[in-house]
Design an enzyme around this catalytic site. Structure first.
Site, mmCIF file in Angstrom:
data_model
loop_
_atom_site.group_PDB
_atom_site.id
_atom_site.type_symbol
_atom_site.label_atom_id
_atom_site.label_comp_id
_atom_site.label_asym_id
_atom_site.label_seq_id
_atom_site.Cartn_x
_atom_site.Cartn_y
_atom_site.Cartn_z
ATOM 1 C CD GLN A 179 3.678 -3.092 -16.381
ATOM 2 O OE1 GLN A 179 3.250 -3.808 -17.258
ATOM 3 N NE2 GLN A 179 4.564 -3.537 -15.487
ATOM 4 C CG ASP A 216 3.062 -12.388 -10.851
ATOM 5 O OD1 ASP A 216 4.002 -13.207 -10.721
ATOM 6 O OD2 ASP A 216 2.173 -12.519 -11.703
ATOM 7 C CG ASP A 239 8.769 -7.564 -14.569
ATOM 8 O OD1 ASP A 239 7.902 -8.457 -14.563
ATOM 9 O OD2 ASP A 239 8.520 -6.375 -14.874
ATOM 10 C CG ASP A 297 13.264 -5.066 -23.507
ATOM 11 O OD1 ASP A 297 12.171 -4.542 -23.740
ATOM 12 O OD2 ASP A 297 13.703 -6.065 -24.110
ATOM 13 C CB ALA A 298 13.168 -10.059 -21.283
ATOM 14 C CG ASP A 344 4.288 -15.469 -16.552
ATOM 15 O OD1 ASP A 344 3.391 -15.480 -17.403
ATOM 16 O OD2 ASP A 344 4.074 -15.364 -15.329
#
Ligand SMILES: Cc1cc2nc3c(=O)[nH]c(=O)nc-3n(C[C@H](O)[C@H](O)[C@H](O)COP(=O)(O)OP(=O)(O)OC[C@H]3O[C@@H](n4cnc5c(N)ncnc54)[C@H](O)[C@@H]3O)c2cc1C
Lengths: 527, 526
Positions: A262, A317, A337, A371-372, A389
């Site tokens: 990203q 974050d 994450d 990857d979750a 989240d």
């Protein structure tokens, strides 16, 4: 020997000048004052750039600005002191210094920008640049004054040069925040100002021609090379942060990096930091506490026991981590994450690390970059709480993380009596999307209590609190330090106003990805 | 001497691409040509006499299943499910699976052939049992049909198509379609719906899975006597977009062009998977495609002996005698029953009575399948349709690629793409033309084809393995579906039973399973 008059008084004036200069033709003093002016402007812009980058990227703006200013001024002193060692070819040296400032100053912000993302000792790099630029700028004025010496009376010389110098500083101080940064962004400001320096250097080869003799071609070629490098930098600047991007964000872009997954952009403005992923706001430092307290604490008090093992999916974050680590019962946290670029930034970017209270350094925390959905398949099944989240479902790769399949998998990984909270976009702006998430969780076998709150920078935001078995939403906020959440706020979150109430929706499944379609059609209206 | 690399690429993809990829000068790509049983198969074919088996090398088993493809494994599985434990499967190749086999890298498993099945209806008992055994049924819908586990239902987006430099969503190009195009599409859909709901006097549908459950009423079977292309022409369905899609469907499932496909088979492709007008049955897939089902079946059967090429099967008093070539010489196996689960051209060669009978063999088409290992994904252009499971290149003779990591949800990082290339031409001609092509030629072709849609792909490729299936699949040419030879080839000869997808006239998992289970039932009933 035909040396130019100004040089005659200087030590070593006996040395031959650059080539056979014609009989001392006076230099065009007024034009040289413009030179002084531009040099001063550019010099201060570099200093401001360094100070800004330092304080934005390293935090603690008072320290960063004092360090940069102090070092810069003292480096100028060093430069001035060194100027006495320049005996010969004053004009030539002046232009060379000018070009050096253009090059070093011009590339400073781009290199610092990239450097922050790649290099551990960013602070050293930053101060190194400040020192070099300071020394070079410090060299400039004395050389220029010596060039004009004898041509103008000393008292006039000092007064005019210093006037233009300080006026240049004033213009820089005004241009920098009002025009340069908002219009160009930090990287382009640096390059454009460098070009200004280089242009002055090139112009100087004509202005100072009387003192340069015939061999000016070499200087001009060097000037053109510097200009070419800086123009090349401007073209490349799009890789760091695009022109459009700099203008898209209301605040200054202080960090931008495209990872394999990203585009991460951090902006800094009067109200604090904003983190954007692929152009979507993830949090604003001013009000993120509302969001993260709401995301984390209801789930932490909804289970049967004080949670020991907590799973965070997404949330790179570290702000959800900060909240849940406030609970003394927590023994182990795993955060999954996808993007190592994000979790690294949260650890190494001081303002963000301060905001998340260094939560990634907490010994209870384990970070997994995967990857979750893929990770969950082989994950242990003993989580007392899971905090979900993810970014909003604006593409299929994210949409899969909101499917019935995903929630089933998640449910199978909870410890008995465990609880889950899921960020579920806005029940106001994306009402069908929100209820689609809630209904999909229910279809996966969860008992869900939807809740919402206002987060000023986002709007009304919604979540789902869920367990595998019937339960009542919690009535009491936990006894940890909180700014937003108390018993009243907690109770109010579970009430929905008429314009947010449930609407009929289809279940989001892997083979229909309804949610991505809902989300696209709903958010399009607001953009 | 095979063709040069450039000639080879030109032959498969056209001259412009061959020129663009630099032909012989292209860098060498790591990988190998995968053995698909042709070596041992041809050795067996070229055998002059049936070898004698020394006394000490004879064994006995209850049922011997010859061929470890879907049909053979299903027969053994069904026998076991129903109490027969004395079943031995022998397979010529190093691995079981036949054209449904798979492979694996450290990144993901991937298919070497078949990659999906269609979700079964409630009345497909064996298919339903297969899914039940795997705990892969999550409920039942309003029709009472099983709902297959969401994790196995092909993840959206399932298809995209490369056309004029862009990826578009789906298989039918709707962007830029004229009103006439769309009207024809609607008419085609209506015609398919009509056939999907058609029932004969006995209530049998014209088109359903498996083929053996389809009506043999002449109204329906008459469709087998014309080509799908001719049928479309007769309906006035001439829209280029529609015809491309129907050709694609035939190439994809039958290795044929619509003009050569039986209209019955062409309609079957569309109608048999309709559940109700306008809604299709789910596509079910795994990272390694149908090899996942092979692994399940193989785990549920008794001993499997690989690298054993059966060369002779004959009925004897009290059962059958089978002679096979092991790497160390011939072996003999005596059994009460044999299931011959190999293609008909092989069965004809190894079954004594078939050898004598002669007759026409079904047409078999060739396929090339490549697995392309990538260390990272190529860049996608913003605004294009996002990566899908099946990524079709519209103006390529290949079918494009299927991503092995799509179904599990791994959307970034290394992956394996399975590239499919059908040869709708005459199989014998293709096999001859391509003989001698080495890995280098194939790999260059695969990369050239993919690089035209993903320019940065060549740098991301770490390995390309290629399988050439010379006799890849039986093809439903005009007249082949309701051909008496086909329909009688499934009948047992004494204790010798037959099972293979080609007995259905088309190559599908469900068909191979249907014949395997039928053969098992014949044995259980005797
Ligand atoms: C490229 C490709 C893609 C396909 N895609 C799909 C798809 O997506 N979905 C689908 O449903 N179907 C697909 N098919 C068709 C599907 O693979 C077949 O229908 C099915 O797997 C056939 O199984 P089978 O057991 O009938 O035959 P085979 O797979 O031919 O199995 C026969 C077995 O017998 C063995 N054998 C042969 N001779 C001997 C001997 N003398 N002794 C011992 N063993 C022997 C062979 O090695 C082989 O293992 C595809 C086929 C190909 C070629």
């Amino acid at each position: 020997m035909g040396a130019a008059a100004p040089d005659a008084a200087a030590p070593g004036a006996a040395d031959p000048p650059d080539g056979p200069a014609p009989a001392a033709r006076p230099l065009p003093a007024p034009l040289l004052y413009i030179n002084v002016f531009v040099v001063a402007t550019c010099g201060l812009v570099y200093e401001l750039l360094a100070g800004t980058l330092g304080s934005y990227l390293l935090g603690d703006s008072v320290t960063q600005f004092s360090l940069v200013i102090g070092l810069y001024l003292s480096a100028m002193g060093v430069g001035a002191w060194l100027s006495r060692r320049v005996d010969k070819h004053l004009a030539r040296r002046f232009i060379e210094v000018e070009l050096a400032v253009a090059l070093v100053g011009g590339v400073s912000a781009p290199i610092l920008f990239v450097g922050f993302a790649e290099i551990a000792h960013f602070q050293l790099l930053l101060l190194g640049f400040v020192t070099v630029i300071g020394i070079l700028v410090g060299l400039e004025l004395p050389l220029l004054m010596r060039l004009l010496q004898g041509q103008v009376e000393f008292k006039d010389l000092v007064s005019r040069v210093l006037t233009f110098d300080y006026a240049g500083a004033l213009v820089a101080a005004l241009l920098f925040p009002m025009l340069l940064v908002p219009e160009l962004g930090l990287v382009r400001t640096s390059l454009v100002v460098g070009l200004g320096n280089a242009a002055i250097g090139l112009w100087g080869t004509w202005l100072l021609a009387p003192h340069l003799g015939k061999r000016v071609t070499g200087l001009r070629v060097r000037a053109l090379i510097v200009i070419a490098i800086l123009v090349g930098g401007l073209i490349q600047a799009d890789h760091m942060s695009t022109w459009a991007e700099d203008r898209m964000y209301a605040d200054t872009v202080v960090y931008a990096k495209t990872t394999a997954y990203q585009r991460i952009v951090v902006t800094r403005g009067p109200s604090g930091f904003n983190l954007f992923l692929n152009g979507n706001l993830q949090f604003a430092s001013g009000d993120e506490y509302r969001y993260h307290e709401a995301l984390v604490h209801p789930a932490m008090v909804a289970g049967d026991h004080p949670p020991k093992r907590v799973l965070v999916l997404g949330g790179g974050d570290g702000l959800a981590l900060r909240e849940l680590l406030k609970h003394p019962s927590v023994e182990a946290v795993t955060l999954v994450d996808l993007d190592p670029g994000m979790t690294t930034l949260s650890t190494a970017f001081p303002p963000l690390a301060q905001l998340n209270r260094q939560s990634f350094s907490d010994p209870r925390v384990t970070v997994v970059n995967d990857d979750a959905m893929v990770w969950l398949e082989s994950a242990p099944a003993n989580w007392d709480v899971a905090i979900v989240d993810f970014p909003d479902p604006n593409n299929f790769a994210l949409g899969k993380l909101y499917t019935k399949r995903f929630y089933r998998l998640l449910k199978s990984k909870l410890a008995p009596g465990g609880a889950v909270s899921v960020q579920a976009t806005s029940p106001l702006f994306a009402r069908r999307s929100f209820w689609c998430v809630m209904e999909t969780m229910r279809a996966a076998g969860f008992v869900v209590h939807p809740y919402q709150l206002a987060v000023p920078s986002f709007g009304v935001w919604g979540f789902g609190l869920a367990r595998a078995e019937a339960f009542e939403p919690p009535a009491h906020a936990p006894a940890v330090a909180l700014r937003f959440l108390d018993d009243d706020a907690l109770g109010a979150m579970f009430k929905f106003s008429a314009d947010e109430k449930p609407v009929p929706v289809e279940i989001n499944q892997l083979d229909n990805q309804m949610l991505v379609r809902y989300y696209e059609s709903e958010w399009r209206k607001w953009q | 001497m095979g063709p040069s690399r450039r000639e080879f690429v030109a032959m498969l993809l056209g001259a412009p691409l061959a020129a663009a990829c630099g032909g012989g000068g292209a860098r060498t790509i790591e990988g190998s040509l995968v053995e698909t049983g042709m070596g041992r198969g041809h050795a067996m074919r070229d055998l002059r006499a049936i070898p004698a088996v020394p006394d000490g090398r004879w064994r006995r088993t209850g049922v011997i299943v010859i061929g470890g493809g879907v049909a053979g494994l299903s027969a053994a599985w069904w026998l076991r499910r129903n109490g027969r434990t004395d079943v031995t499967v022998v397979e010529l190749d190093d691995v079981v699976g036949g054209t449904a086999r798979g492979g694996a890298s450290s990144v993901t498993p991937y298919p070497w052939g078949a990659h999906y099945v269609v979700a079964p209806r409630a009345d497909e008992a064996a298919m339903v049992a297969l899914f039940e055994e795997q705990g892969a049924i999550e409920g039942h819908d309003a029709h009472g049909d099983p709902i297959i586990d969401e994790a196995l239902r092909c993840r959206d987006p399932d298809e995209r198509i490369w056309y004029r430099g862009r990826w578009a969503d789906g298989l039918y190009l709707s962007a830029g379609a004229s009103a006439e195009d769309l009207a024809q599409l609607a008419r085609f859909d209506a015609a398919i719906d009509q056939w999907a709901t058609w029932r004969d006097a006995a209530g049998r549908p014209a088109f359903t899975v498996p083929v053996s459950a389809c009506s043999t009423d002449p109204t329906a079977t008459a469709l087998d006597r014309e080509s799908f292309g001719a049928w479309l022409d007769r309906q006035g369905l001439t829209s280029e977009r529609l015809r491309w899609m129907t050709d694609y469907a035939c190439r994809d499932d039958y290795d044929l062009l619509a003009a050569d496909t039986s209209a019955w088979a062409g309609i079957y492709y569309f109608a048999a998977r309709r559940r109700a007008p306008g809604s299709s049955r789910a596509v079910v897939t795994w990272p390694d495609g149908n090899a996942h089902l092979i692994a399940h079946l193989a785990s549920k059967v008794g001993p499997i002996e690989t690298k054993l090429a059966v060369v002779d099967v004959r009925a004897v008093a009290g059962g059958v005698e089978v002679i096979a070539l092991a790497d160390d010489g011939p072996v003999g196996i005596r059994a009460e029953h044999a299931v011959v689960a190999v293609p008909r051209h092989v069965a004809r060669h190894i079954v004594a009575t078939r050898r004598e009978a002669g007759g026409v063999l079904p047409d078999c088409g060739a396929w090339a399948v490549a697995n392309v290992h990538l260390r990272d994904r190529p860049r996608e252009r913003p605004g294009d349709a996002p990566p899908a499971w099946d990524n079709v290149i519209r103006d390529s003779p290949s079918l494009g690629y299927v991503s092995a990591t799509h179904q599990r949800g791994r959307d970034v990082g290394p992956t394996v793409w399975t590239w499919y290339y059908p040869f709708p031409e005459d199989g014998a001609v293709v096999r001859k033309r391509l003989a001698g092509a080495g890995h280098g030629e194939w790999a260059a072709t695969v990369v050239a084809d993919l690089a035209r849609v993903h320019r940065d792909l060549p740098d991301l490729v770490t390995r390309v393995d290629v399988a050439f299936w010379g006799h890849g699949m039986v093809r439903p040419r005009v007249g082949a579906m309701f051909d008496l030879t086909r329909m009688s080839a499934a009948a047992p000869i004494g204790a010798i039973h037959f099972a293979h997808t080609d007995l259905s006239g088309m190559a599908l998992f469900e068909e191979a399973l249907d014949h395997g289970v039928r053969a098992a039932r014949e044995i259980l009933a005797s």
